[in-house]
Motif scaffolding. Structure first.
Motif, PDB file in Angstrom:
ATOM      1  N   GLU A 223       4.273  10.121  -3.397  1.00  0.00           N
ATOM      2  CA  GLU A 223       3.557   8.879  -3.698  1.00  0.00           C
ATOM      3  C   GLU A 223       3.400   8.045  -2.422  1.00  0.00           C
ATOM      4  OE1 GLU A 223       2.304   8.731  -6.626  1.00  0.00           O
ATOM      5  OE2 GLU A 223       1.324   6.804  -6.319  1.00  0.00           O
ATOM      6  N   GLY A 224       4.458   8.009  -1.608  1.00  0.00           N
ATOM      7  CA  GLY A 224       4.386   7.293  -0.332  1.00  0.00           C
ATOM      8  C   GLY A 224       3.349   7.924   0.590  1.00  0.00           C
TER       9      GLY A 224
ATOM     10  N   LYS B  72       0.664   9.505  -0.351  1.00  0.00           N
ATOM     11  CA  LYS B  72      -0.667   9.129  -0.841  1.00  0.00           C
ATOM     12  C   LYS B  72      -0.983   7.687  -0.452  1.00  0.00           C
ATOM     13  CE  LYS B  72      -0.681  12.122  -4.901  1.00  0.00           C
ATOM     14  NZ  LYS B  72      -0.645  12.103  -6.379  1.00  0.00           N
ATOM     15  N   ALA B  73       0.018   6.826  -0.561  1.00  0.00           N
ATOM     16  CA  ALA B  73      -0.207   5.402  -0.266  1.00  0.00           C
ATOM     17  C   ALA B  73      -0.595   5.215   1.204  1.00  0.00           C
ATOM     18  CB  ALA B  73       1.041   4.589  -0.593  1.00  0.00           C
ATOM     19  N   VAL B  74       0.149   5.843   2.112  1.00  0.00           N
ATOM     20  CA  VAL B  74      -0.156   5.669   3.532  1.00  0.00           C
ATOM     21  C   VAL B  74      -1.416   6.455   3.888  1.00  0.00           C
ATOM     22  CG1 VAL B  74       1.411   7.489   4.366  1.00  0.00           C
ATOM     23  CG2 VAL B  74       0.829   5.610   5.860  1.00  0.00           C
TER      24      VAL B  74
ATOM     25  N   GLU C  49      -4.097   6.973   1.929  1.00  0.00           N
ATOM     26  CA  GLU C  49      -5.329   6.282   1.540  1.00  0.00           C
ATOM     27  C   GLU C  49      -5.566   5.033   2.379  1.00  0.00           C
ATOM     28  OE1 GLU C  49      -5.865   4.947  -2.495  1.00  0.00           O
ATOM     29  OE2 GLU C  49      -3.847   4.152  -2.653  1.00  0.00           O
ATOM     30  N   GLU C  50      -4.481   4.413   2.832  1.00  0.00           N
ATOM     31  CA  GLU C  50      -4.644   3.255   3.717  1.00  0.00           C
ATOM     32  C   GLU C  50      -5.227   3.700   5.065  1.00  0.00           C
ATOM     33  OE1 GLU C  50      -4.366   0.278   2.900  1.00  0.00           O
ATOM     34  OE2 GLU C  50      -3.954  -0.952   4.651  1.00  0.00           O
TER      35      GLU C  50
ATOM     36  N   VAL D 109       5.515   2.295   4.923  1.00  0.00           N
ATOM     37  CA  VAL D 109       5.269   3.207   3.789  1.00  0.00           C
ATOM     38  C   VAL D 109       5.736   2.562   2.483  1.00  0.00           C
ATOM     39  CG1 VAL D 109       5.845   5.450   2.776  1.00  0.00           C
ATOM     40  CG2 VAL D 109       5.362   5.291   5.213  1.00  0.00           C
TER      41      VAL D 109
ATOM     42  N   LEU E  56       3.229  -0.138   1.452  1.00  0.00           N
ATOM     43  CA  LEU E  56       1.972   0.445   0.960  1.00  0.00           C
ATOM     44  C   LEU E  56       2.169   1.109  -0.404  1.00  0.00           C
ATOM     45  CD1 LEU E  56       0.540   1.999   4.253  1.00  0.00           C
ATOM     46  CD2 LEU E  56      -0.319   0.002   3.022  1.00  0.00           C
ATOM     47  N   THR E  57       3.334   1.747  -0.584  1.00  0.00           N
ATOM     48  CA  THR E  57       3.595   2.409  -1.864  1.00  0.00           C
ATOM     49  C   THR E  57       3.693   1.375  -2.972  1.00  0.00           C
ATOM     50  OG1 THR E  57       4.844   4.063  -0.642  1.00  0.00           O
ATOM     51  CG2 THR E  57       5.051   4.103  -3.027  1.00  0.00           C
TER      52      THR E  57
ATOM     53  N   ARG F  88       0.356   0.127  -3.787  1.00  0.00           N
ATOM     54  CA  ARG F  88      -0.388   1.147  -4.551  1.00  0.00           C
ATOM     55  C   ARG F  88       0.058   1.157  -6.011  1.00  0.00           C
ATOM     56  NH1 ARG F  88      -2.855   6.459  -3.897  1.00  0.00           N
ATOM     57  NH2 ARG F  88      -2.058   7.886  -5.457  1.00  0.00           N
TER      58      ARG F  88
ATOM     59  N   ARG G 176      -1.447  -1.791  -7.742  1.00  0.00           N
ATOM     60  CA  ARG G 176      -2.857  -1.535  -7.996  1.00  0.00           C
ATOM     61  C   ARG G 176      -2.991  -0.566  -9.176  1.00  0.00           C
ATOM     62  NH1 ARG G 176      -6.397   1.310  -4.648  1.00  0.00           N
ATOM     63  NH2 ARG G 176      -4.650   1.987  -3.386  1.00  0.00           N
TER      64      ARG G 176
ATOM     65  N   TRP H  28       7.259   3.201 -13.198  1.00  0.00           N
ATOM     66  CA  TRP H  28       6.932   3.155 -11.778  1.00  0.00           C
ATOM     67  C   TRP H  28       7.632   1.988 -11.079  1.00  0.00           C
ATOM     68  CZ3 TRP H  28       5.280   6.623  -8.552  1.00  0.00           C
ATOM     69  CH2 TRP H  28       4.544   7.704  -9.022  1.00  0.00           C
TER      70      TRP H  28
ATOM     71  N   LEU I 103      12.768   2.839  -3.484  1.00  0.00           N
ATOM     72  CA  LEU I 103      12.259   2.959  -2.111  1.00  0.00           C
ATOM     73  C   LEU I 103      12.710   1.772  -1.253  1.00  0.00           C
ATOM     74  CD1 LEU I 103       8.588   4.087  -2.730  1.00  0.00           C
ATOM     75  CD2 LEU I 103      10.356   5.402  -1.561  1.00  0.00           C
TER      76      LEU I 103
END
Lengths: 383, 409
Positions: free
Chosen positions: A288-289, A291-293, A295-296, B295, B298-299, B302, B305, B316, B323
């Protein structure tokens, strides 16, 4: 990887997935291992027809984007390739297409882009140098301009698909700074030493340049002014590579979880043991991390944002490290069969290891980040 | 909801004017938390998303969010002691408590006149929360409470607690629980003690002892036996608090949000390492502090969102907590390593100083408190990835039998 896709992008993802599943499934990847090029040129033309080589090529030269954001379109394909460790010179062709479309002359674009877009011609970026050198500061290849001639000398390494390339974009040092030239593969003085890689289908080569003389029209951008182009292309290559690793990591984890549900030991599915569940939970968050970084980074590269360079290194550190951690631990969870030829997982380990190493290791990118970190204002309870 | 509710934009403008004239900035003299909260409430900005009949403003969570964002944007002082009371307990009461309790408690809580905290974990543990041993015994129209609670945040400044206790030992674990309101300012039968932490300082967490405390039966939240479900409502608001969303978002004055930007910390670690001439030894670890920070942020963004898009629901929230807290712990280890001998030895005779060594003594708090990392991993693997649950020895049997069996395991 990208949470929000346009309708056309969703359709592209579905088409690409289906095309890979039917045309180059894992059984085909195994067969291609024995082939010199690692992919079939007929198949590549079909891939090109489906848009694999379109995003960075302008419509006037046979390409075009779906969303108006070329990188956002391209990573959809890269991620799907990772899912089934698909063959094909996707990264080198697209990176060179982007270089020519953005920094090349109109006559270079006319000469090169339609062939690349149609899947008829191939290109690769001869960037790194032997000894794992990915930083242009350490390059020794020289590109010198005298009058209307350009002379190139040196040696480039880890050049993907070098053996099939018709055009090579070479980065080197000129009198005035970093310089790039586009060299036809059959130029006197240019020798390609073909090589293999740990990956099933990905071939690499060394490019030896000894007394290569070209017309000045071969320059991509002005001599000595290639620094911004090189930075952009490096970010783009890292973005495509990271998207592929997201596909590799997510698919390997999914497959391993499914296997762990079906396999019983001590009267229960092995994935019900907390010793495995907790590792799987961590791995799911790493994905998931990633994907997050990822897409950014796509957003930043498409927008040419100031933080794109920093993000490309952050992405490479996190994704390069965690993708390898994931495929590596998934072998352990899979058990003995995971280290056999018969099981598919080694094909994912192979792709993960190559992606981790190309365009700078996580260790090298941590070093790059240190410069960025030292520019921040220090704060925090440290004495 | 009425159609003529004030728009968030118009509200924000009104809040901006009010904040600018009525709350001091952080550079001004610091006001007492009670004074601040009274002023916010009396100005019409307390309990924004609560119904007017309980003292609220009858607006929405979007107005609530806008108010605190605007306060932070204007750098206004916000009270710091209500994040459990207003951020977690109040919305739980709104959803689960009787009309009488809501009428009596909510206006006082929202005005900041009383503080109500949660009494969940016990000295024997907190991860197996449904295994609490505090005893709640029915006696006519009263209940008698006996036992001990621990790790209760802000109990030392609270007036009441909502307490999870076992009201029936002859039924299985979960249905044997009830939630009840307990006054904490009683002299003889309730003892509240702040816990001294490993760094030698008094923590915000406390231990409480209940010795035959008589409580009216009307203090129950939900019915007898509803305790576990009420506790889950409470914990959902706790997760929101940690993630900085919903009722739990109370601006910079009230934050225990796990996801923080550590790029400045990475920079000071790099400066320390350079000054101590050990940058080469630690550059990889230091860069990871920075990478983890980016990270994680951003996670978390995300996931938020995804919550709005419907792709990242429910569990989630555990991902952000896991994290963020793990990244914080690794940063503390990096600080300890980078500062080396100078993190653990100093000049003078001060018995404790604020440094990387002392900070590290508490670095595990965030991976333990609010649900340990191990519990978060259970939640992620079982509820997010649908992996099989742990085999249990305590779900079907009467709890008295479970306790007997455990002692013979």
């Amino acid at each position: 990887m990208q949470l929000e896709l346009t309708e056309e992008q969703e359709a592209l993802r579905d088409t690409v997935r289906k095309f890979i599943e039917t045309e180059v499934p894992l059984t085909t990847v195994r067969d291609l291992h024995g082939e010199p090029d690692g992919f079939s040129k007929d198949w590549w033309r079909e891939a090109a027809n489906l848009g694999w080589t379109s995003p960075f090529v302008p419509e006037s030269h046979g390409g075009g984007t779906l969303s108006g954001r070329a990188t956002s379109d391209a990573v959809i394909i890269a991620e799907e390739m990772g899912r089934l460790v698909a063959p094909g010179p996707f990264l080198p062709v697209n990176v060179v297409a982007a270089a020519i479309a953005r920094f090349g002359t109109e006559s270079q674009a006319e000469a090169v882009l339609p062939g690349l877009a149609a899947g008829e011609a191939f290109a690769s970026w001869a960037f790194a140098e032997p000894g794992d050198r990915w930083s242009p500061d350490a390059f020794e290849t020289t590109i010198s301009v005298s009058g209307d001639k350009v002379n190139v000398a040196g040696e480039k390494a880890y050049v993907e698909a070098a053996g099939v390339a018709d055009h090579l974009l070479v980065t080197g040092r000129g009198e005035a700074g970093l310089t790039q030239v586009l060299i036809p593969a059959r130029t006197p003085g240019l020798t390609i030493v073909p090589g293999r890689s740990i990956d099933m289908t990905r071939r690499y080569g060394r490019v030896v340049l000894d007394g290569v003389e070209l017309p000045a029209t071969a320059l991509v951008g002005a001599a000595g002014a290639a620094q911004p182009a090189v930075e952009y292309l490096l970010r783009l290559a890292l973005t495509l590579q990271c998207a592929e690793m997201v596909g590799v990591a997510e698919r390997t984890l999914q497959t391993t979880i499914e296997y762990g549900r079906d396999r019983f030991a001590f009267g229960r599915p092995i994935v019900s043991f907390q010793a495995l569940k907790h590792r799987v939970a961590d791995m799911a968050l790493w994905v998931e991390g990633a994907k997050a970084v990822g897409e950014e980074l796509v957003r930043a590269v498409d927008a040419d944002a100031d933080d794109a360079g920093m993000l490309s290194s952050v992405a490479k550190v996190h994704i390069g490290r965690r993708c390898l951690d994931i495929v590596d631990d998934c072998v352990q969870i899979t058990g003995g069969v995971g280290v056999t030829w018969e099981h598919d997982i080694h094909m994912y380990n192979r792709r993960a290891a190559v992606d981790r190493a190309m365009f700078g290791s996580p260790e090298a990118h941590r070093r790059l980040l240190l410069t960025h970190i030292e520019r921040q204002t220090p704060r925090g309870a440290v004495r | 909801m009425s159609a003529d509710i004030e728009s968030v934009e118009a509200f924000t403008e009104r809040a901006r004017d009010w904040l600018a004239t009525n709350l001091p900035s952080w550079d001004d003299e610091l006001l007492d938390d009670v004074v601040l909260q009274n002023r916010i409430f009396d100005g019409g900005f307390g309990g924004l998303a609560f119904p007017p009949e309980y003292g609220g403003a009858g607006l929405t969570l979007a107005h609530h969010k806008a108010f605190y964002e605007t306060a932070d944007e204007l750098d206004r002082q916000l009270p710091g002691k209500y994040w459990v009371s207003i951020g977690m307990v109040a919305p739980m009461l709104l959803e689960r408590a009787s009309e009488e309790i809501k009428q009596e408690f909510l206006p006082q809580i929202l005005r900041g006149d009383i503080v109500v905290i949660q009494l969940l974990s016990e000295p024997r543990g907190g991860s197996d929360l449904a295994g609490v041993m505090t005893r709640l015994t029915r006696d006519g129209d009263q209940y008698i409470l006996d036992g001990a609670k621990m790790w209760s945040t802000n109990a030392y400044l609270a007036d009441y607690g909502v307490c999870l206790a076992r009201s029936d030992w002859d039924v299985p674990k979960h249905p044997g629980l009830s939630m009840i309101i307990v006054p904490l300012d009683r002299n003889d039968d309730v003892t509240v003690r702040r816990t001294r932490m490993a760094d030698g300082q008094m923590g915000d967490v406390c231990e409480e002892f209940f010795d035959g405390v008589a409580l009216p039966a009307t203090n129950l939240i939900g019915a007898e036996g509803d305790g576990w479900s009420v506790a889950q409502t409470l914990m959902a608001h706790e997760r929101n608090q940690t993630a900085g969303v919903g009722f739990g978002y109370l601006g910079s004055g009230n934050t225990t949000v796990m996801v923080v930007d550590r790029s400045a910390l990475a920079a000071s670690l790099a400066a320390t390492a350079r000054a101590r001439d050990v940058l080469d030894d630690h550059s990889q670890q230091l860069a990871d502090v920075f990478v983890d920070s980016i990270v994680t942020k951003l996670t978390s963004a995300r996931i938020m969102r995804g919550q709005m898009l419907g792709t990242h629901e429910g569990p989630w929230g555990s991902a952000g907590k896991l994290l963020g807290s793990e990244a914080g712990h690794r940063a503390a280890l990096a600080s300890l390593a980078t500062t080396g001998a100078d993190a653990v030895v100093w000049d003078g005779d001060e018995i404790s100083v604020e440094n990387a060594g002392t900070a590290w003594l508490l670095a595990r708090s965030s991976t333990i408190g609010g649900g340990t990392s191990e519990i978060q991993r259970n939640i992620i693997s079982e509820r997010l990835l649908s992996l099989p649950r742990e085999p249990s020895f305590d779900r079907e049997l009467p709890y008295s039998e479970v306790v007997r069996n455990a002692s013979k395991f």
